[in-house]
Design an enzyme around this catalytic site. Sequence first.
Site: not given
Ligand code: AMP
Length: 393
Positions: A197, A350, A373
Site C-alpha cells: 500500500k 520487514g 517499522g
Molecule cells: P508492505 O508490508 O507494505 O511492505 O507490503 C508487503 C506485501 O506487499 C508483501 O506481502 C507482498 O506480497 C505485497 N505486494 C507486493 N506487490 C504486490 C502487488 N502488486 N499486489 C498486491 N500485493 C503486493
Amino acid sequence: MLSKKSVQDIDVKGKRILLRCDFNVPLDLETKTTITNDKRILESMRTINYLIENDAKVILCSHIGKTKEKLSLKPVANRLEELLGKKVELLEEIIGENVKEKVNKMNNGDVVLLENVRMFEEEEACGDSFSKELASLAEIYVNDAFGTAHRAHASTYGVAKYLPAVCGFLIEKELEALDKSINNPIRPLVAILGGAKVSSKIGVITALLDKVDTVLIGGGMTYTFVKALGGNIGKSICENDKLDIAKKILEKAKEKGIQFILPSDSLVADDFSNDANIMVVPTNKIPEDYEGVDIGPKTIEKYKEIIINAGTVVWNGPVGVFELDNFANGTKEIAEVLANGNAISIIGGGDSAAAVSKFNLEEKMSHVSTGGGASLEFMEGKELPGIKALMDK
Ligand code: AMP
C-alpha cells in the site's frame, strides 16, 4: 552520528543489567515452538556476550508474537542456551518479590530471560508503576531492541526513567547504517519503494524526496500512482482515497528534479495464485479482469541499470508478490543485482528483509535491518522513543 551513550561508555562489572532485546522471531505456524529464522537472536549476541565477558549479571527482556497470542519465550531461552553454551533460566514472573529474589542471587556472568513482556497489559500501555517495578530488577538499562525502538512501551521507554539507560551494539549498528545511507550517502542515492500500500509509505516517500536522487516504485503501491495518472489498472490493488496524495507526490518529485520512476510494464495475473493465467502488459493498460502482481521485464532491466550505477540503495518493500513463486521474479532480480553490485545496499527490514532471506542473499547486503517499522520511521525523520529515552553522550 549517534549521540547516545552505549554499553561501552559505562562500567557494567558486577551490575545487574536489564537488556531489552528484540527476540520477536518467527515460529513455525503449527506448534509455535520452533524458531524458523533466528537472525534477531544472532544479532543480539554481540551485546549479550560483551556483558557476560565484562562480568555483568544479564537480565534479558523481550516480547514475542502478537500481544493476544501470549506466546512463551521458551524456544528463545533454548536457542540462547545453545548459542551461549550456558544455562539461561526463563523467569515466568517478570515483576514482584520472587523475581527480585532470583536476580539478587545472580552471579557475575549469569543470564536469565524474563517471560514475554507483552503478556502484561501494562507493557504496551507504558504503565508507570509497571515500568518502575521492571526497572527495580536492575541497576542499568541497555536497549538493543531496534525492532521495537519506535514504540514507547514500558520495556523500551518507561524503564529508562528509572535507570541509567544506554544502547547496545545492534542499535548502534542499525542507526549508523541507516543514518549514513540517508544523511551522508555515497551518491547517487536510490530508494526502491514497494510493498502493498502507498498509505503506509506516504511519510517515508515524502521525506525521501528531500534526500534521494532517484525513486524506483514497485509492488502494489504502483497502481495507485498509475491510476492517479489516468492509466487502466484492471483489478490491481489500489487505494482510491490516496489518488490525490499520489498526484501530489509525483508533482513534488518533479519540482525537486528527482527521478521518480514507475514500472513501465507489469506481470499481470487473473488470480492471486500460482495457477493463474499470466501475461506482461504496459502498466497503464492492464485488462479489466487482471491485476498487477510483479514488475515486468523492461522495468527489471531499467531498474537493474539504475541500481548498478548507484552509490547507495535503500530498499523498503518487495516489488511484487514475492511469496508466490510465479510472481517473485522481479523482487529476486532486484535482490540479486543489489547483492552482486558495488552500491551500498540497505534493506529496511520487514518484507524486504524476508525476501532477501528467501533468496539467501542476506550475507551479500551491506545492511539488513532487524526493524521494518523502526527503520521506516527513522527514514521518515521521526525520533524513535526507544532511542530518545537513552542518555546523551
Ligand atoms: P508492505 O508490508 O507494505 O511492505 O507490503 C508487503 C506485501 O506487499 C508483501 O506481502 C507482498 O506480497 C505485497 N505486494 C507486493 N506487490 C504486490 C502487488 N502488486 N499486489 C498486491 N500485493 C503486493
